[in-house]
Each structure stands twice: as C-alpha cells, then as structure tokens.
Design a protein around this motif. Structure first.
Motif, PDB file in Angstrom:
ATOM      1  N   HIS A 121      -1.631  -6.396  -0.863  1.00 26.45           N
ATOM      2  CA  HIS A 121      -2.445  -5.834   0.214  1.00 26.45           C
ATOM      3  C   HIS A 121      -3.736  -5.293  -0.420  1.00 26.45           C
ATOM      4  O   HIS A 121      -3.694  -4.681  -1.496  1.00 26.45           O
ATOM      5  CB  HIS A 121      -1.667  -4.708   0.906  1.00 26.45           C
ATOM      6  N   PRO A 122      -4.891  -5.525   0.221  1.00 23.55           N
ATOM      7  CA  PRO A 122      -6.165  -5.154  -0.412  1.00 23.55           C
ATOM      8  C   PRO A 122      -6.271  -3.692  -0.856  1.00 23.55           C
ATOM      9  O   PRO A 122      -7.014  -3.394  -1.789  1.00 23.55           O
ATOM     10  CB  PRO A 122      -7.206  -5.443   0.676  1.00 23.55           C
ATOM     11  N   SER A 123      -5.539  -2.780  -0.232  1.00 24.72           N
ATOM     12  CA  SER A 123      -5.676  -1.370  -0.616  1.00 24.72           C
ATOM     13  C   SER A 123      -4.731  -0.944  -1.737  1.00 24.72           C
ATOM     14  O   SER A 123      -4.771   0.199  -2.182  1.00 24.72           O
ATOM     15  CB  SER A 123      -5.422  -0.473   0.599  1.00 24.72           C
ATOM     16  N   TYR A 180       0.844  -1.202   0.000  1.00 23.81           N
ATOM     17  CA  TYR A 180       0.000   0.000   0.000  1.00 23.81           C
ATOM     18  C   TYR A 180       0.879   1.251   0.000  1.00 23.81           C
ATOM     19  O   TYR A 180       0.651   2.191  -0.776  1.00 23.81           O
ATOM     20  CB  TYR A 180      -0.905  -0.061   1.241  1.00 23.81           C
ATOM     21  N   LYS A 210     -10.720 -16.585   1.798  1.00 18.87           N
ATOM     22  CA  LYS A 210     -10.529 -15.872   3.052  1.00 18.87           C
ATOM     23  C   LYS A 210     -11.038 -16.804   4.151  1.00 18.87           C
ATOM     24  O   LYS A 210     -12.188 -17.260   4.087  1.00 18.87           O
ATOM     25  CB  LYS A 210     -11.383 -14.606   2.978  1.00 18.87           C
ATOM     26  N   SER A 218      -8.272  -6.196  -7.296  1.00 18.47           N
ATOM     27  CA  SER A 218      -8.824  -5.721  -6.028  1.00 18.47           C
ATOM     28  C   SER A 218      -9.651  -6.803  -5.353  1.00 18.47           C
ATOM     29  O   SER A 218      -9.534  -7.036  -4.160  1.00 18.47           O
ATOM     30  CB  SER A 218      -9.775  -4.544  -6.256  1.00 18.47           C
ATOM     31  N   GLU A 219     -10.501  -7.452  -6.140  1.00 18.16           N
ATOM     32  CA  GLU A 219     -11.353  -8.520  -5.572  1.00 18.16           C
ATOM     33  C   GLU A 219     -10.477  -9.626  -5.000  1.00 18.16           C
ATOM     34  O   GLU A 219     -10.706 -10.112  -3.891  1.00 18.16           O
ATOM     35  CB  GLU A 219     -12.245  -9.154  -6.649  1.00 18.16           C
ATOM     36  N   TYR A 253      -8.740  -8.498  -1.860  1.00 15.75           N
ATOM     37  CA  TYR A 253      -9.670  -8.359  -0.739  1.00 15.75           C
ATOM     38  C   TYR A 253     -10.067  -9.716  -0.191  1.00 15.75           C
ATOM     39  O   TYR A 253     -10.192  -9.912   1.016  1.00 15.75           O
ATOM     40  CB  TYR A 253     -10.921  -7.576  -1.175  1.00 15.75           C
ATOM     41  N   PHE A 254     -10.242 -10.693  -1.097  1.00 19.96           N
ATOM     42  CA  PHE A 254     -10.671 -12.017  -0.651  1.00 19.96           C
ATOM     43  C   PHE A 254      -9.500 -12.963  -0.456  1.00 19.96           C
ATOM     44  O   PHE A 254      -9.625 -14.156  -0.687  1.00 19.96           O
ATOM     45  CB  PHE A 254     -11.732 -12.583  -1.591  1.00 19.96           C
ATOM     46  N   CYS A 256     -13.707 -17.000  -3.396  1.00 20.98           N
ATOM     47  CA  CYS A 256     -14.137 -16.003  -4.363  1.00 20.98           C
ATOM     48  C   CYS A 256     -13.486 -16.319  -5.716  1.00 20.98           C
ATOM     49  O   CYS A 256     -12.263 -16.299  -5.843  1.00 20.98           O
ATOM     50  CB  CYS A 256     -13.713 -14.625  -3.854  1.00 20.98           C
ATOM     51  N   ASP A 315     -18.683  -8.713   4.551  1.00 25.10           N
ATOM     52  CA  ASP A 315     -18.127  -9.085   3.243  1.00 25.10           C
ATOM     53  C   ASP A 315     -19.171  -9.598   2.265  1.00 25.10           C
ATOM     54  O   ASP A 315     -19.285  -9.113   1.164  1.00 25.10           O
ATOM     55  CB  ASP A 315     -17.040 -10.142   3.417  1.00 25.10           C
TER      56      ASP A 315
END
Ligand code: ADP
Ligand code: ASP
Ligand code: MG
Length: 456
Positions: A269-271, A212, A315, A258-259, A262-263, A392, A350
């Motif tokens: 890192h998700p951000s 990030y 996740k 991003s998906e 996030y999952f 996911c 989520d």
C-alpha cells in the motif's frame, strides 16, 4: 507480521500462517512475541462491497443471500481450524459479526442509500471475522494468541473509506493494549484496514490498507522489523500480471519502495513506508506460500550501485489534462493559480510537465474532473485525454549513471509517449502513454533492463 487476503484465504492457508507464526514465536523464545495483523479472507472485501451495491439497488434478498454465503464460508473455515469450546465461541462470535451486518444491509436496502460511513461498517466485518479466526487457530495450535478489536487501537479521522490515522492516539492505544500483552509473552492478533474515530464510529483506511495498519502498529511499538506476508516472493521487477516472469528484487531503499508502491506496485500500500521511515524500521516482503525465500528487504540504505534499475511499476486509468495559456508567458503566479484549483477539489496530481505556455498534469481520481476543468477554463484553454497510463522506472542508480535515462527512452522504440519526466531526485523516470500501449512498453523496458542480467 501482516498476512494479506490470499495468505488467509481458507483453512489450509491459515494453517500455513499458524506454522509461520509459531516458528517465529518459538525462535523468539517468547521474549519478543510477534504482533499479527490480518486482512479479510481473499475476495471478502469485494463481496461485502458488492452486497452493499445490491442493497442500494433495493435487491435485499440477493444482498442477504450473498452475506449468508460469506457467513457459511467463514464458519466452515472456523470449524475446520478449531475444536471444542474454542470452536463454539469462535462460531458464535463470527455469527454475531455477520448478524450485525446482515441487519444493517437489510435496513440500508429499505433506504436504498449507502453512505461511506455505512459502507465502512459493513466492510469492517471482513477483517473482524478473519482476525478472530486467525487468533483462535493460533491458540488451538499452542500459540498464546489474544484477539484484539483493531478499532480499539487504530484511531482515525472521519474520512470514511479513506480515513487517516491519528498517530498520537493510535500509538498511545497500541502501547497501552498490545505493550503489556507482548511483555507477558502473548501474541496479539488484530485486523488491518479498519479503525474507528475518537467517537467510536467504524472507519477504513482505503483499499489495500492492511499493509498501512501493520506499518503503523509496528512503528508505534518500535518493532525490529515490519513483515508484509503475501502471495509473491517479494517486490518483483514488474507487475507479474503484465510481465510473465519478473525477477525478485532482494533489496530496496525506502524511497524506491515508496515510488513503486505509489505508482502501482500493489504488493505494498502506498502509505506503508512512511511509518517505517519515521522510526527507521526495516520492512520485509515475504511469501506465505514459500516462507523459506528471504524476500525483499526495504531499508534506509540503497544497495551498492550496479548500473541497473530496481523495478518498474505502472498505474493505469490515468487522465492527462493539458492547460494552455498565452498569459503564462513571463507571468508569475500562474502555476499557483493552476494548482489551487486542484487543491480546492482535493485531487492529487501525479506527473507534471511544463513548457513556456502550457502545463500538462495527470490525475487518476476523476470524480471532480468536470469542476476542475470548468475552473481552469476561467484562465486557460483546457483539454483532457482519458485512458492513459503512467509507467515509472525506479532505481537509485539513476542518480549516478546518466546513461540509464537514454537507454530507457531508446528501449521504447516507436511506442508513442505523451509526457516524460525525470524527478529532481533522479530516482525515477516517468512515462505517460496510452493505456493500450502499457504491455508493449513494460515488456520493452523490462527486456532492456532485466532480461539478460542475473538476479539482484
Ligand atoms: P495481499 O492480499 O497479500 O495484500 P495484494 O494482492 O494486495 O496481496 O498484493 C500482491 C500482488 O501485487 C501480487 O500478487 C501481484 O500480482 C501484485 N503486484 C503488482 N506489482 C507487483 C510488483 N512489482 N511486485 C510484486 N507484486 C506485484
Ligand atoms: N481487505 C482490504 C482490501 O481488500 C484491506 C487489505 O486487504 O489490505 O482492500
Ligand atoms: Mg494488499
């Protein structure tokens, strides 16, 4: 160029990093020197956190001994990579960094109380030390590297252990400090993950946050590409710790990446994607052990449709909350009331599925679960199921090929599914199931979509 923990694990790894940076620097002809963001040496963040736990238990001697061990490891890496006065200066700086936190940990052991703020102060030593070592190692090898204390650039709020960067201040500082250095042909080297409040108190961005940091600095400086150098070839079709031989995904859209992040695709890192999207800067994931592999390129465009998914992430350690109320029948305002409870307790939801009289949601942060359940029970029946997981499956092709959803569900055979949802964007399919079934479900999905087909 961001190098993760395993990429700077020891002297040999940092030597490889220096080779990669030097090649990049030389190919730029000094005109557009790279900016380097590094994580702490492998496992150091975990060890620093463990030392604070020992201090919290009042075990001051073991806490101090473990920090002494870490100091010795850093000194041996530092000494192996540098010579002469550069080595003396580096060793002195690393010693001082550790002396500060050893003093701090001793004091905390007396109080036997570790606040998020003091935890950040201790943990930041990992990135401060690694970035000093990498800067010196680069300088030793003829790269005009300059160490920068990341806290003088990355400005954040005071939400310790998970601080949010203040973009305007951070960008202003990055351009003030790194801009002129780069214009002079210098290679700026800073730690990822760490920052400071406007008052100068040390903060961290949350675990895995160096990616990030790199994306933010890259976006602030308007770089041509944000490179995430790690220990795998790029984004893989599944987590290699679950699926033994996943394939490399050569191209992803920002939304897909991003998906996946996030999952659970820990490689990002998700951000990370957000700052890149804001300036439309490509992100590339690369392997510092095999720099010749072209890795994964993440851009705004999706690859041309080919009837395939892009990758599967999962996740774990998720809790499903079922909320049922007959009062929901035909009533408006119910969902608002329900989600207000989650908002009040700052807990992200989520996956959501609804039926006429019930809503099921998943959460992974259960710190405030009891309070959430108590509040929901004021207007609904509530039950919770822990030890669940989210799988996911992601792919832009889900938008164009309506048979993929059915294939995914069918491939799971008799694996019990708890919730299933397909987002309106139809870029992903989400399955919620028992954590114990994750390996089997991931294997079945991966076999269905990736086993017999050639690499993307
Ligand atoms: P770094 O220290 O470089 O930041 P991380 O350990 O944070 O590296 O992330 C890289 C790891 O992410 C890989 O070694 C791999 O085990 C894990 N991983 C999980 N899912 C994926 C995926 N889909 N693709 C690639 N790596 C993944
Ligand atoms: N060193 C930090 C961590 O282990 C940040 C990072 O590696 O990205 O979480
Ligand atoms: Mg990481």
């Amino acid at each position: 160029m961001k190098f993760g923990g395993t990429s700077v694990a020891d002297a040999a790894a940092i030597e490889r990093v220096a080779g990669i940076v030097r090649a990049r620097f030389e190919s730029s002809g000094g005109g557009k020197p790279p900016v380097i963001v590094v994580s702490a040496l492998a496992e150091v963040t975990d060890r620093l956190i463990a030392a604070t736990r020992l201090a919290e238990d009042g075990d001051v001697e073991r806490a101090a001994a473990s920090l002494d061990d870490l100091l010795a490891r850093h000194l041996s890496v530092a000494s192996a990579l540098t010579t002469g006065t550069r080595r003396d200066d580096l060793v002195a700086a690393v010693r001082e960094e550790f002396a500060t936190i050893i003093g701090l940990v001793r004091a905390l052991a007396v109080l036997r109380e570790i606040s998020p703020r003091s935890l950040d102060a201790v943990v930041a030593a990992g990135e401060l030390a690694s970035s000093r070592i990498v800067a010196a190692a680069l300088a030793e090898r003829g790269v005009p590297a300059v160490w920068i204390d990341a806290r003088t650039i990355m400005t954040t709020d005071a939400e310790h252990t998970g601080a949010t960067p203040e973009m305007a201040q951070t960008c202003a500082r990055a351009n003030e400090v790194i801009g002129p250095l780069a214009a002079d042909g210098h290679v700026a080297v800073m730690g990822g993950f760490i920052g400071a409040t406007a008052q100068g108190v040390t903060t961290t961005l949350g675990r895995g946050g160096s990616d990030y940091s790199a994306a933010i600095i890259g976006a602030c400086l308007g770089v041509d590409e944000i490179q995430i150098w790690t220990d795998v070839d790029g984004m893989l079709t599944a987590d290699p710790r679950i699926i033994p031989e996943p394939q490399l995904v050569r191209q992803l859209s920002f939304a897909e990446a991003s998906e996946l992040a996030y999952f659970g695709a820990k490689v990002l890192h998700p951000s990370t994607i957000l700052p890149a999207v804001s300036k439309n800067i490509p992100v590339r994931i690369l392997n510092s052990l095999r720099p010749e592999v072209s890795g994964t390129l993440i851009t705004a465009e999706a690859r041309p449709p080919d009837g395939r998914l892009s990758a599967i992430a999962c996740k774990r350690g998720v809790t499903v909350i079922d909320i049922t109320s007959t009062r929901m029948l035909g009533a408006h305002g119910f969902l608002r009331r329900l989600f207000e409870v989650f908002e009040r307790f700052k807990t992200a939801v989520d996956v959501v599925t609804t039926s006429e009289v019930s809503v099921s949601v998943t959460v992974d942060d259960t710190r405030r679960l009891d309070a959430i359940v108590d509040n929901l029970r004021k207007f609904a029946e509530v039950s919770c199921e822990p030890d669940m997981a989210i799988i996911c499956a992601v792919g832009e092709d889900l938008r164009v090929d309506q048979t993929l959803f059915g294939r995914a569900v069918a491939s799971l055979g008799r694996v019990p599914l708890r919730l299933v949802s397909q987002a309106a964007s139809r870029r992903n399919i989400t399955f919620v199931l028992r954590d114990a079934d994750v390996t089997q479900a991931m294997t079945r999905l991966h076999d269905e979509f990736f086993r017999t087909v050639a690499v993307t």
